[in-house]
Motif scaffolding. Structure first.
Motif, PDB file in Angstrom:
ATOM      1  N   VAL A  95      -5.794   9.070  -8.750  1.00  0.00           N
ATOM      2  CA  VAL A  95      -5.089   7.905  -8.219  1.00  0.00           C
ATOM      3  C   VAL A  95      -4.876   8.078  -6.721  1.00  0.00           C
ATOM      4  O   VAL A  95      -4.716   9.196  -6.222  1.00  0.00           O
ATOM      5  CB  VAL A  95      -3.731   7.719  -8.942  1.00  0.00           C
ATOM      6  CG1 VAL A  95      -2.793   8.877  -8.656  1.00  0.00           C
ATOM      7  CG2 VAL A  95      -3.084   6.393  -8.590  1.00  0.00           C
ATOM      8  N   LEU A  96      -4.908   6.951  -6.008  1.00  0.00           N
ATOM      9  CA  LEU A  96      -4.377   6.904  -4.645  1.00  0.00           C
ATOM     10  C   LEU A  96      -2.979   6.326  -4.733  1.00  0.00           C
ATOM     11  O   LEU A  96      -2.774   5.266  -5.341  1.00  0.00           O
ATOM     12  CB  LEU A  96      -5.236   6.033  -3.734  1.00  0.00           C
ATOM     13  CG  LEU A  96      -6.669   6.495  -3.448  1.00  0.00           C
ATOM     14  CD1 LEU A  96      -7.295   5.601  -2.382  1.00  0.00           C
ATOM     15  CD2 LEU A  96      -6.728   7.955  -3.020  1.00  0.00           C
ATOM     16  N   ALA A  97      -2.013   7.000  -4.142  1.00  0.00           N
ATOM     17  CA  ALA A  97      -0.644   6.497  -4.125  1.00  0.00           C
ATOM     18  C   ALA A  97      -0.551   5.388  -3.082  1.00  0.00           C
ATOM     19  O   ALA A  97      -0.773   5.626  -1.894  1.00  0.00           O
ATOM     20  CB  ALA A  97       0.325   7.627  -3.786  1.00  0.00           C
ATOM     21  N   SER A  98      -0.248   4.174  -3.535  1.00  0.00           N
ATOM     22  CA  SER A  98      -0.122   3.044  -2.619  1.00  0.00           C
ATOM     23  C   SER A  98       1.280   3.034  -2.012  1.00  0.00           C
ATOM     24  O   SER A  98       2.281   2.987  -2.738  1.00  0.00           O
ATOM     25  CB  SER A  98      -0.391   1.729  -3.355  1.00  0.00           C
ATOM     26  OG  SER A  98      -1.750   1.661  -3.742  1.00  0.00           O
ATOM     27  N   LEU A  99       1.325   3.064  -0.685  1.00  0.00           N
ATOM     28  CA  LEU A  99       2.587   3.165   0.049  1.00  0.00           C
ATOM     29  C   LEU A  99       2.740   1.976   0.986  1.00  0.00           C
ATOM     30  O   LEU A  99       1.752   1.325   1.358  1.00  0.00           O
ATOM     31  CB  LEU A  99       2.621   4.474   0.851  1.00  0.00           C
ATOM     32  CG  LEU A  99       2.380   5.759   0.047  1.00  0.00           C
ATOM     33  CD1 LEU A  99       2.305   6.959   0.972  1.00  0.00           C
ATOM     34  CD2 LEU A  99       3.473   5.954  -1.003  1.00  0.00           C
ATOM     35  N   LEU A 100       3.976   1.724   1.400  1.00  0.00           N
ATOM     36  CA  LEU A 100       4.292   0.566   2.234  1.00  0.00           C
ATOM     37  C   LEU A 100       4.918   1.047   3.542  1.00  0.00           C
ATOM     38  O   LEU A 100       6.140   1.211   3.641  1.00  0.00           O
ATOM     39  CB  LEU A 100       5.246  -0.373   1.493  1.00  0.00           C
ATOM     40  CG  LEU A 100       4.753  -0.870   0.128  1.00  0.00           C
ATOM     41  CD1 LEU A 100       5.826  -1.692  -0.566  1.00  0.00           C
ATOM     42  CD2 LEU A 100       3.472  -1.682   0.285  1.00  0.00           C
ATOM     43  N   PRO A 101       4.086   1.260   4.578  1.00  0.00           N
ATOM     44  CA  PRO A 101       4.616   1.787   5.850  1.00  0.00           C
ATOM     45  C   PRO A 101       5.598   0.851   6.545  1.00  0.00           C
ATOM     46  O   PRO A 101       6.281   1.274   7.470  1.00  0.00           O
ATOM     47  CB  PRO A 101       3.351   1.980   6.701  1.00  0.00           C
ATOM     48  CG  PRO A 101       2.224   2.033   5.732  1.00  0.00           C
ATOM     49  CD  PRO A 101       2.625   1.136   4.602  1.00  0.00           C
ATOM     50  N   MET A 102       5.655  -0.425   6.130  1.00  0.00           N
ATOM     51  CA  MET A 102       6.604  -1.349   6.745  1.00  0.00           C
ATOM     52  C   MET A 102       8.039  -0.871   6.552  1.00  0.00           C
ATOM     53  O   MET A 102       8.900  -1.092   7.407  1.00  0.00           O
ATOM     54  CB  MET A 102       6.437  -2.754   6.156  1.00  0.00           C
ATOM     55  CG  MET A 102       5.072  -3.369   6.411  1.00  0.00           C
ATOM     56  SD  MET A 102       3.838  -2.770   5.228  1.00  0.00           S
ATOM     57  CE  MET A 102       4.194  -3.784   3.803  1.00  0.00           C
ATOM     58  N   ASP A 103       8.322  -0.258   5.425  1.00  0.00           N
ATOM     59  CA  ASP A 103       9.641   0.322   5.184  1.00  0.00           C
ATOM     60  C   ASP A 103       9.550   1.801   5.554  1.00  0.00           C
ATOM     61  O   ASP A 103       9.124   2.637   4.756  1.00  0.00           O
ATOM     62  CB  ASP A 103      10.062   0.144   3.726  1.00  0.00           C
ATOM     63  CG  ASP A 103      11.515   0.510   3.493  1.00  0.00           C
ATOM     64  OD1 ASP A 103      11.879   1.668   3.759  1.00  0.00           O
ATOM     65  OD2 ASP A 103      12.280  -0.368   3.051  1.00  0.00           O
ATOM     66  N   ARG A 104       9.929   2.107   6.785  1.00  0.00           N
ATOM     67  CA  ARG A 104       9.705   3.453   7.314  1.00  0.00           C
ATOM     68  C   ARG A 104      10.434   4.523   6.504  1.00  0.00           C
ATOM     69  O   ARG A 104       9.914   5.626   6.290  1.00  0.00           O
ATOM     70  CB  ARG A 104      10.151   3.521   8.783  1.00  0.00           C
ATOM     71  CG  ARG A 104       9.413   2.588   9.721  1.00  0.00           C
ATOM     72  CD  ARG A 104       7.999   3.078   9.998  1.00  0.00           C
ATOM     73  NE  ARG A 104       7.447   2.358  11.141  1.00  0.00           N
ATOM     74  CZ  ARG A 104       6.761   1.231  11.073  1.00  0.00           C
ATOM     75  NH1 ARG A 104       6.519   0.700   9.880  1.00  0.00           N
ATOM     76  NH2 ARG A 104       6.299   0.640  12.150  1.00  0.00           N
ATOM     77  N   GLU A 105      11.656   4.222   6.061  1.00  0.00           N
ATOM     78  CA  GLU A 105      12.416   5.226   5.318  1.00  0.00           C
ATOM     79  C   GLU A 105      11.739   5.563   3.999  1.00  0.00           C
ATOM     80  O   GLU A 105      11.522   6.741   3.679  1.00  0.00           O
ATOM     81  CB  GLU A 105      13.845   4.732   5.053  1.00  0.00           C
ATOM     82  CG  GLU A 105      14.668   5.748   4.256  1.00  0.00           C
ATOM     83  CD  GLU A 105      16.011   5.204   3.812  1.00  0.00           C
ATOM     84  OE1 GLU A 105      16.702   5.889   3.039  1.00  0.00           O
ATOM     85  OE2 GLU A 105      16.357   4.078   4.222  1.00  0.00           O
ATOM     86  N   ALA A 106      11.378   4.538   3.213  1.00  0.00           N
ATOM     87  CA  ALA A 106      10.719   4.785   1.932  1.00  0.00           C
ATOM     88  C   ALA A 106       9.377   5.470   2.141  1.00  0.00           C
ATOM     89  O   ALA A 106       9.000   6.368   1.375  1.00  0.00           O
ATOM     90  CB  ALA A 106      10.536   3.470   1.172  1.00  0.00           C
ATOM     91  N   PHE A 107       8.637   5.057   3.164  1.00  0.00           N
ATOM     92  CA  PHE A 107       7.341   5.658   3.477  1.00  0.00           C
ATOM     93  C   PHE A 107       7.501   7.157   3.740  1.00  0.00           C
ATOM     94  O   PHE A 107       6.766   7.993   3.179  1.00  0.00           O
ATOM     95  CB  PHE A 107       6.750   4.957   4.696  1.00  0.00           C
ATOM     96  CG  PHE A 107       5.372   5.414   5.100  1.00  0.00           C
ATOM     97  CD1 PHE A 107       4.299   5.288   4.244  1.00  0.00           C
ATOM     98  CD2 PHE A 107       5.160   5.944   6.367  1.00  0.00           C
ATOM     99  CE1 PHE A 107       3.022   5.687   4.625  1.00  0.00           C
ATOM    100  CE2 PHE A 107       3.893   6.349   6.769  1.00  0.00           C
ATOM    101  CZ  PHE A 107       2.824   6.220   5.889  1.00  0.00           C
ATOM    102  N   LYS A 108       8.483   7.511   4.543  1.00  0.00           N
ATOM    103  CA  LYS A 108       8.707   8.922   4.877  1.00  0.00           C
ATOM    104  C   LYS A 108       9.126   9.730   3.655  1.00  0.00           C
ATOM    105  O   LYS A 108       8.612  10.834   3.412  1.00  0.00           O
ATOM    106  CB  LYS A 108       9.768   9.032   5.978  1.00  0.00           C
ATOM    107  CG  LYS A 108      10.059  10.459   6.404  1.00  0.00           C
ATOM    108  CD  LYS A 108      11.123  10.489   7.499  1.00  0.00           C
ATOM    109  CE  LYS A 108      11.449  11.927   7.891  1.00  0.00           C
ATOM    110  NZ  LYS A 108      12.522  11.975   8.932  1.00  0.00           N
ATOM    111  N   VAL A 109      10.051   9.180   2.870  1.00  0.00           N
ATOM    112  CA  VAL A 109      10.551   9.904   1.695  1.00  0.00           C
ATOM    113  C   VAL A 109       9.423  10.131   0.683  1.00  0.00           C
ATOM    114  O   VAL A 109       9.294  11.227   0.111  1.00  0.00           O
ATOM    115  CB  VAL A 109      11.721   9.134   1.054  1.00  0.00           C
ATOM    116  CG1 VAL A 109      12.084   9.719  -0.302  1.00  0.00           C
ATOM    117  CG2 VAL A 109      12.932   9.148   1.977  1.00  0.00           C
ATOM    118  N   CYS A 110       8.593   9.111   0.479  1.00  0.00           N
ATOM    119  CA  CYS A 110       7.483   9.259  -0.468  1.00  0.00           C
ATOM    120  C   CYS A 110       6.466  10.278   0.023  1.00  0.00           C
ATOM    121  O   CYS A 110       5.960  11.095  -0.764  1.00  0.00           O
ATOM    122  CB  CYS A 110       6.816   7.903  -0.702  1.00  0.00           C
ATOM    123  SG  CYS A 110       7.831   6.740  -1.646  1.00  0.00           S
TER     124      CYS A 110
END
Length: 382
Positions: A95-110
């Protein structure tokens, strides 16, 4: 290693080998996580470890936001073991983990949770890297609608945070072409594939500009008709969400008729998975899995918010409803997505490929999943 134990997998009635259907008994030997031999007779002196009617290559999902494990879906990949442990029961081995860089906090934590386990074969499915859905997008839909058009330095920082593991990024042509395409070139220089999407406003000229720049890096070929603006351009590959909700079955059928299997990748775009009525939260909105278990909707409404698709259900739909043969369906679920994401030595039952194998009955019930030759799911131990 030569001294590692050998695992023998038996297909009683047929297997998909090197992308083609192989009828009859097939024996696959696995050692050190890799496929060593594929033959029509039992290997001498070895016992059979796993057996089923059919053996198929493990599926590769290149667009998946996670299947749960956190109270907020934005943070699903901050708990990667939850999703990775469950994907093998859905036929997914990579799998590729799909991430949302628009939300910087969630992007960093993930990213902090994911980076240590990239390519780890012991957790269930293997996270082979990341797909970024944004931030250069025009029509976010249900995605976070802030930080959508970062400057080049901000964009370069987002890419650098992935530490070389970014495989695909979704971009809107109408935004990127207007802003000069420097971010597109930054990705292509780092061998990151670009998916065009989230754009209701893109013109033919803007799409062709993106394609022309991409083909500067990959070479041109004459596949589009000789008419502007697409003359001499390679037609892009297609990603389809196979839940029959996001894309109508008739549209899927037309696409299957118009394009080759090695041009089509089926994805889940999963945001939540579970029994009908399973609840989750996303960007401050309550969601629930629909009555048929396929889609995720705004709670209490008929508004589609995302997918809860299993790739195994997608496979069954392709074979039973769209009347694709098993090998063709596997191409669109395994080798094509692996090729798009430029993942080496996965997505096929081939010698020296990672031994990611799906064992199923002739009526297409998934019985067990092997990841790198080790048992990751068994129907009998659910």
């Amino acid at each position: 290693m030569e001294n590692d134990p050998v695992v023998v997998v038996q297909a009683l009635k047929g297997a998909v080998v090197d992308g083609a259907w192989k009828d009859g008994a097939t024996y696959i030997t696995v050692q050190s996580g890799l496929i060593k031999t594929i033959c029509s007779h039992p290997p001498k002196g070895l016992s059979i470890n796993y057996s089923a009617d059919y053996v198929l290559p493990g599926f590769v999902d290149i667009h998946n936001h996670g299947v749960g494990g956190t109270s907020d879906i934005l943070y699903a990949w901050s708990n990667p073991k939850y999703t990775l442990s469950r994907l093998p029961s859905m036929g997914v081995t990579t799998v590729l983990a799909s991430l949302l860089p628009m939300d910087r906090e969630a992007f960093k934590v993930c990213l902090e949770a994911l980076l240590p386990i990239v390519n780890d074969t012991t957790l269930g499915a293997v996270c082979a890297g990341f797909h970024a859905e944004g931030p250069v997008i025009r029509d976010p839909g249900a995605l976070p609608n802030h930080n959508l058009n970062p400057s080049l330095p901000e964009f370069e920082e987002i890419v650098a945070m992935c530490c070389g593991n970014l495989k695909i990024m979704t971009m809107s042509p109408s935004v990127e072409v207007h802003d000069g395409t420097n971010r597109l070139r930054h990705l292509l220089n780092r061998n990151v594939r670009v998916a065009m999407g989230h754009d209701k406003h893109a013109t033919a000229e803007e799409i062709s500009t993106m394609l022309k720049i991409a083909h500067e890096y990959e070479g041109l070929c004459d596949k589009f008709p000789r008419s502007t603006p697409f003359a001499n351009l390679r037609s892009p590959t297609v990603e389809l969400i196979g839940d029959n909700l996001h894309v109508d079955p008739l549209t899927i059928s037309a696409t299957l008729s118009a394009r080759r299997p090695d041009d089509i990748a089926f994805i889940t775009d999963n945001i939540l998975h579970g029994e009908p009525g399973t609840r989750g939260c996303y960007c401050g909105r309550d969601l629930e899995v629909g009555a048929d278990g396929r889609g995720v909707f705004l709670a209490g409404t008929s508004t589609l918010a995302g997918s809860s698709l299993s790739l195994w259900d997608c496979f069954r739909s392709l074979v039973l409803d769209q009347e694709q043969d098993i090998a063709t369906a596997c191409t669109m679920l395994s080798s094509t997505p692996a090729h798009i994401a430029q993942l080496k030595n996965i997505g096929s039952i081939s010698v020296n490929f990672r031994a990611d194998l799906l064992l199923c009955s002739c009526d297409l019930v998934l019985e067990c999943t092997l990841v790198a030759g080790s048992l990751a799911f068994s129907h009998h131990s659910k």
